[in-house]
Design a protein around this motif. Structure first.
Motif, mmCIF file in Angstrom:
data_model
loop_
_atom_site.group_PDB
_atom_site.id
_atom_site.type_symbol
_atom_site.label_atom_id
_atom_site.label_comp_id
_atom_site.label_asym_id
_atom_site.label_seq_id
_atom_site.Cartn_x
_atom_site.Cartn_y
_atom_site.Cartn_z
ATOM 1 N N PRO B 58 17.906 -23.615 24.869
ATOM 2 C CA PRO B 58 17.039 -22.341 24.749
ATOM 3 C C PRO B 58 15.865 -22.481 23.759
ATOM 4 C CG PRO B 58 19.144 -21.682 24.888
ATOM 5 C CD PRO B 58 19.371 -23.044 24.786
ATOM 6 N N THR B 59 16.112 -22.894 22.523
ATOM 7 C CA THR B 59 15.016 -22.893 21.580
ATOM 8 C C THR B 59 14.076 -23.863 21.863
ATOM 9 O OG1 THR B 59 16.836 -22.486 19.926
ATOM 10 C CG2 THR B 59 14.845 -22.970 18.860
ATOM 11 N N THR B 60 14.560 -25.108 22.421
ATOM 12 C CA THR B 60 13.428 -26.158 22.849
ATOM 13 C C THR B 60 12.681 -25.599 23.887
ATOM 14 O OG1 THR B 60 15.208 -27.757 22.300
ATOM 15 C CG2 THR B 60 13.153 -28.377 23.437
ATOM 16 N N ALA B 61 13.247 -24.882 24.948
ATOM 17 C CA ALA B 61 12.769 -24.289 25.796
ATOM 18 C C ALA B 61 11.651 -23.144 25.722
ATOM 19 C CB ALA B 61 13.635 -23.949 27.081
ATOM 20 N N ILE B 62 12.078 -22.411 24.787
ATOM 21 C CA ILE B 62 11.154 -21.132 24.625
ATOM 22 C C ILE B 62 9.899 -21.777 23.634
ATOM 23 C CG2 ILE B 62 12.432 -20.394 22.494
ATOM 24 C CD1 ILE B 62 10.846 -18.064 24.806
ATOM 25 N N ILE B 63 10.339 -22.775 22.823
ATOM 26 C CA ILE B 63 9.011 -23.526 21.874
ATOM 27 C C ILE B 63 8.112 -23.863 22.791
ATOM 28 C CG2 ILE B 63 8.705 -25.628 20.525
ATOM 29 C CD1 ILE B 63 11.111 -24.693 18.811
ATOM 30 N N MET B 64 8.554 -24.485 23.959
ATOM 31 C CA MET B 64 7.569 -25.393 24.974
ATOM 32 C C MET B 64 6.739 -24.287 25.508
ATOM 33 S SD MET B 64 8.434 -28.311 27.996
ATOM 34 C CE MET B 64 8.587 -27.249 29.457
ATOM 35 N N LEU B 65 7.485 -23.273 26.221
ATOM 36 C CA LEU B 65 6.746 -22.196 26.785
ATOM 37 C C LEU B 65 5.901 -21.506 26.043
ATOM 38 C CD1 LEU B 65 9.597 -20.984 29.577
ATOM 39 C CD2 LEU B 65 7.518 -22.649 29.874
ATOM 40 N N ALA B 66 6.330 -21.248 24.665
ATOM 41 C CA ALA B 66 5.469 -20.244 23.824
ATOM 42 C C ALA B 66 4.330 -21.163 23.545
ATOM 43 C CB ALA B 66 6.225 -19.904 22.700
ATOM 44 N N ALA B 67 4.365 -22.494 23.231
ATOM 45 C CA ALA B 67 3.346 -23.157 22.892
ATOM 46 C C ALA B 67 2.448 -23.192 24.100
ATOM 47 C CB ALA B 67 3.801 -24.668 22.775
ATOM 48 N N LEU B 68 2.715 -23.376 25.257
ATOM 49 C CA LEU B 68 2.187 -23.554 26.588
ATOM 50 C C LEU B 68 1.020 -22.236 26.517
ATOM 51 C CD1 LEU B 68 2.843 -24.881 29.795
ATOM 52 C CD2 LEU B 68 1.777 -22.713 29.733
ATOM 53 N N TYR B 69 1.833 -21.034 26.241
ATOM 54 C CA TYR B 69 1.252 -19.683 26.454
ATOM 55 C C TYR B 69 0.068 -19.558 25.518
ATOM 56 C CZ TYR B 69 0.893 -14.658 25.767
ATOM 57 O OH TYR B 69 0.276 -13.179 25.677
ATOM 58 N N TYR B 70 0.233 -19.803 24.172
ATOM 59 C CA TYR B 70 -1.065 -19.544 23.393
ATOM 60 C C TYR B 70 -2.126 -20.629 23.312
ATOM 61 C CZ TYR B 70 2.052 -21.951 19.929
ATOM 62 O OH TYR B 70 3.169 -22.669 19.401
ATOM 63 N N ALA B 71 -1.707 -21.915 23.867
ATOM 64 C CA ALA B 71 -2.428 -23.159 24.026
ATOM 65 C C ALA B 71 -3.526 -22.737 25.200
ATOM 66 C CB ALA B 71 -1.747 -24.151 24.433
ATOM 67 N N THR B 72 -3.075 -22.046 26.081
ATOM 68 C CA THR B 72 -3.922 -21.620 27.258
ATOM 69 C C THR B 72 -5.123 -20.731 26.571
ATOM 70 O OG1 THR B 72 -2.636 -19.514 27.628
ATOM 71 C CG2 THR B 72 -2.437 -21.594 29.034
ATOM 72 N N MET B 73 -4.917 -19.975 25.544
ATOM 73 C CA MET B 73 -5.875 -19.334 24.955
ATOM 74 C C MET B 73 -7.127 -19.984 24.507
ATOM 75 S SD MET B 73 -5.018 -16.127 25.461
ATOM 76 C CE MET B 73 -3.423 -15.610 26.162
ATOM 77 N N TYR B 74 -6.367 -21.368 23.810
ATOM 78 C CA TYR B 74 -7.543 -22.363 23.412
ATOM 79 C C TYR B 74 -8.362 -22.990 24.521
ATOM 80 C CZ TYR B 74 -5.663 -23.166 18.473
ATOM 81 O OH TYR B 74 -5.359 -22.765 17.424
ATOM 82 N N PHE B 324 12.228 -5.809 20.130
ATOM 83 C CA PHE B 324 12.679 -4.565 21.088
ATOM 84 C C PHE B 324 12.700 -4.950 22.573
ATOM 85 C CE2 PHE B 324 10.696 -2.552 17.639
ATOM 86 C CZ PHE B 324 11.684 -1.485 17.246
ATOM 87 N N GLY B 325 12.698 -6.210 22.918
ATOM 88 C CA GLY B 325 12.797 -6.832 24.311
ATOM 89 C C GLY B 325 11.669 -6.175 25.361
ATOM 90 N N ILE B 326 10.664 -5.626 24.661
ATOM 91 C CA ILE B 326 9.496 -5.306 25.302
ATOM 92 C C ILE B 326 8.442 -5.791 25.478
ATOM 93 C CG2 ILE B 326 7.910 -3.344 25.439
ATOM 94 C CD1 ILE B 326 9.940 -1.485 24.062
ATOM 95 N N PRO B 327 8.171 -6.614 26.688
ATOM 96 C CA PRO B 327 6.834 -7.587 26.737
ATOM 97 C C PRO B 327 5.427 -6.925 26.332
ATOM 98 C CG PRO B 327 7.702 -6.929 28.868
ATOM 99 C CD PRO B 327 8.510 -6.447 27.964
ATOM 100 N N GLY B 328 4.854 -7.472 25.657
ATOM 101 C CA GLY B 328 3.431 -7.194 25.228
ATOM 102 C C GLY B 328 2.477 -7.642 26.352
ATOM 103 N N SER B 329 2.660 -8.470 27.223
ATOM 104 C CA SER B 329 1.664 -9.001 28.042
ATOM 105 C C SER B 329 2.649 -9.339 29.250
ATOM 106 C CB SER B 329 1.008 -10.081 27.644
ATOM 107 O OG SER B 329 1.780 -11.174 27.221
ATOM 108 N N SER B 330 1.878 -9.793 30.587
ATOM 109 C CA SER B 330 2.637 -10.140 31.597
ATOM 110 C C SER B 330 3.221 -11.562 31.459
ATOM 111 C CB SER B 330 1.525 -10.236 32.867
ATOM 112 O OG SER B 330 0.492 -11.024 32.418
ATOM 113 N N THR B 331 2.605 -12.531 30.639
ATOM 114 C CA THR B 331 3.181 -13.735 30.584
ATOM 115 C C THR B 331 4.614 -13.530 29.562
ATOM 116 O OG1 THR B 331 1.174 -14.726 30.221
ATOM 117 C CG2 THR B 331 2.479 -16.151 29.716
#
Lengths: 140, 500
Positions: B58-74, B324-331
């Motif tokens: 799970p840690t590796t998985a969320i690291i990959m997806l989180a990196a993808l999320y903020y990299a799309t902003m770049y 809090f388990g509340i998403p701040g965005s759709s992603t």
């Protein structure tokens, strides 16, 4: 052609007001109804559309519609319809090839390379890597 | 705070495993690429890659997806600057000045500004998340429907600063944005409005085809009509042009810092996300910056503000998700689903019960941010070559990308035709000199405004006093009042100066 956009906005605004008041309601059960925002935007569309239209007519600035733009949009619509038959990627590849060869008078080899290259790029990225189910057309 | 720093250090030690670094690197590179491809965006990218992560730790998985999320902003800024097609919705404001800079012959400078601002904004967001993630989430949770309605109304009152010289044209664009936003299901009552019997419009107008049509397809039509005036193709781009001067860096730094802070705060609020952050920051920066009146003509500050804000918002959105388990965005809503599938329950207990998950994740944000910056700079010489391609070749190729990108949103040909229709109409709007930015701002913000206003009235059975229920409301009301009357005062002062 600079009068088209403000002119279109006037009937649109009218329709939004009529539907907002008549169908969705301005104020329902102690609160704004579903028609309040449409009525606000309809009034703005009519007000601004009429003002801009009159101003454009008075300014006597006439911008003719570019023939190349008409040809391009018409070709784009034909290509979009052809996607139902030959599929999205081949249709786009053929469009680029034909547009560059016949309208931009580019050399045939360059046009073919760009058409096939773009189609291949889109296919690899969207179909193979991202698994997007792009339309294949009747030919499958 | 010191405890958090200690845990972060421990997180860094945990994140430096081969698997985590590769996951972070892959997520960053994929995110930049996906962000740069118009129409795909972070949400689709995460959705597509999510199934690949089920077999991962799970840690590796969320690291990959989180990196993808903020990299799309770049990545989103690359196509916005070079082609005037925002790769993702948070990059819309970047296109306003970024593409103008490309037309001026300095795309390298625009890209450098975007990447540096993304990095700084992201870093600010990550540092704030590290130090005060849970506290920030609590502030965000104090915002109920009336507070959110007033906040959005505050942003809407600032539309005037996006309108340009002609208020009528700007208001017409705003009205069109409102009109598009009313199509589909009424979010407060649940019934259908203005969908003309078309099932594709029941859920409302899709943002991505709308944006691609307005910016991409209309731009293609304009390129087609500009035969013989292919100035951009003659631009000679040198690598040294991408470097910012010391004066420019000094000009940008305060812009990046304040918008990084603002973006983090907006990102923390549920449902706001990077798009709202970039719009709000662009508007506010235009208002307060000395050269605010030049925004939209091609100034680097116009790129720096939205880019630092959207990256900061991407980091800020993790605060309510993790605490809090509340998403701040759709992603992050999608990431929440992923966390649950991996057997993790986000909430206040996650920090205490699963520190081995949370802190390596936060540490990976720092690593991913640096990787993104390096990858982006490494790609500048490559992407700048794309700018020297002539309009004749660029137009049909961009059209092809627009078509596929519009289709990808919902895998529907309806979106392709809708994109082309909007593009054609936008071309007429361009001929009438009607600006696009107010339309998009109204389209993004007005559904939320309508929903929160109606929810507020529902809460009190029609009593409007709910809008003055606390200090937060009063603060926003005072700011709205100031924002409404300040243009008149500025106008008076300018007129008085002229006569004197």
């Amino acid at each position: 052609m600079n009068k088209v956009a403000p002119f279109i906005c006037i009937p649109l605004g009218l329709y939004w007001i009529v539907m907002g008041i008549g169908k969705y309601g301005l104020w329902i059960s102690n609160g704004p109804g579903g028609g309040l925002f449409p009525v606000v935007c309809g009034m703005l569309l009519i007000g601004c559309g009429v003002t801009l239209f009159i101003r454009t007519v008075k300014a006597k600035v006439h911008i003719p519609l570019d023939k190349r733009a008409i040809v391009f949009v018409a070709s784009a619509i034909v290509i979009a319809l052809s996607m139902y038959v030959i599929g999205m990627i081949p249709a786009l590849g053929i469009f680029i090839l034909c547009w560059l060869k016949f309208f931009e008078k580019q050399p045939v080899v360059k046009s073919a390379v760009l058409g096939i290259g773009t189609a291949a790029f889109l296919f690899i990225v969207f179909r193979l890597l991202l698994k997007v189910p792009l339309p294949l057309g009747l030919l499958g | 705070m010191f405890e958090n720093m200690g845990l972060l250090f421990w997180g860094f030690l945990s994140v430096f495993t081969f698997d985590n670094i590769i996951a972070c690197l892959f997520g960053s590179v994929a995110g930049i690429f996906i962000g740069a491809m118009p129409g795909i965006g972070a949400l689709t990218g995460v959705a597509v890659l999510l199934p690949l992560t089920f077999s991962m730790n799970p840690t590796t998985a969320i690291i990959m997806l989180a990196a993808l999320y903020y990299a799309t902003m770049y990545g989103g800024s690359i196509s916005a600057v070079l082609l005037n097609i925002p790769g993702d919705t948070p990059a819309i404001c970047t296109a306003l000045d970024g593409y103008k800079l490309t037309q001026k012959g300095v795309p390298g400078k625009a890209l450098t500004t975007c990447f540096m601002s993304s990095f700084l904004g992201g870093t600010i967001g990550i540092v704030i998340l590290t130090l005060s993630g849970s506290a920030l989430a609590r502030v965000g949770l104090k915002f109920g429907s009336p507070e959110l309605a007033l906040l959005i109304f505050l942003a809407m009152t600032s539309i005037g600063w996006l309108l340009g010289d002609d208020v009528v044209s700007g208001l017409l664009a705003t009205a069109l944005g409102l009109m598009f936003a009313t199509v589909g299901t009424d979010q407060a009552a649940g019934y259908l409005r203005f969908y003309f019997g078309l099932p594709n419009l029941m859920a409302g107008i899709s943002f991505v085809p709308l944006v691609i049509g307005m910016f991409g397809f209309s731009q293609v039509i304009e390129l087609i009509t500009q035969r013989g005036s292919d100035e951009r193709a003659k631009i000679k781009i040198k690598l040294r042009d991408m470097f910012l001067t010391w004066t420019e860096i000094k000009r940008l730094l305060p812009v990046q810092l304040r918008n990084g802070l603002m973006g983090t705060f907006v990102g923390v609020m549920p449902g706001a996300g990077g798009t709202s952050a970039s719009f709000i920051s662009y508007i506010f920066e235009r208002r307060i910056n000395k050269i605010g009146d030049k925004f939209g003509t091609g100034v680097i500050e116009g790129c720096a503000a939205p880019e630092s804000a959207n990256n900061a918002a991407a980091a800020g959105a993790f605060a309510p998700l993790l605490t809090f388990g509340i998403p701040g965005s759709s992603t992050t809503a999608l990431l929440l689903g992923g966390l649950m599938m991996w057997g993790l329950q986000p909430g206040p207990l996650l920090f205490t019960e699963k520190p081995d998950f949370v802190w390596p994740l936060i540490a990976s944000f720092y690593l991913g941010n640096i990787i993104c910056l390096i990858v982006c700079f490494a790609s500048i010489p490559l992407v700048m070559r794309a700018v020297s391609v002539s309009n004749a070749i660029l137009a049909p190729v961009i059209f092809a990308i627009c078509v596929v990108a519009a289709y990808t949103t919902n895998n529907s040909m309806f979106d392709v035709f809708f994109m082309m229709g909007v593009g054609g109409f936008s071309y007429f709007l361009r001929l009438s000199k009607v600006p696009a930015a107010p339309l998009l701002l109204a389209f993004v913000l007005s559904p939320m405004l309508e929903k929160y206003v109606r929810q507020s009235f529902d809460m009190t059975r029609g009593d409007p006093s709910i809008f003055i229920r606390n200090g937060i409301c009063w603060t926003f009301i005072v700011l709205i009042f100031i924002f409404c009357i300040s243009p008149l005062i500025v106008k008076r002062i300018k007129a008085a100066k002229k006569t004197s």
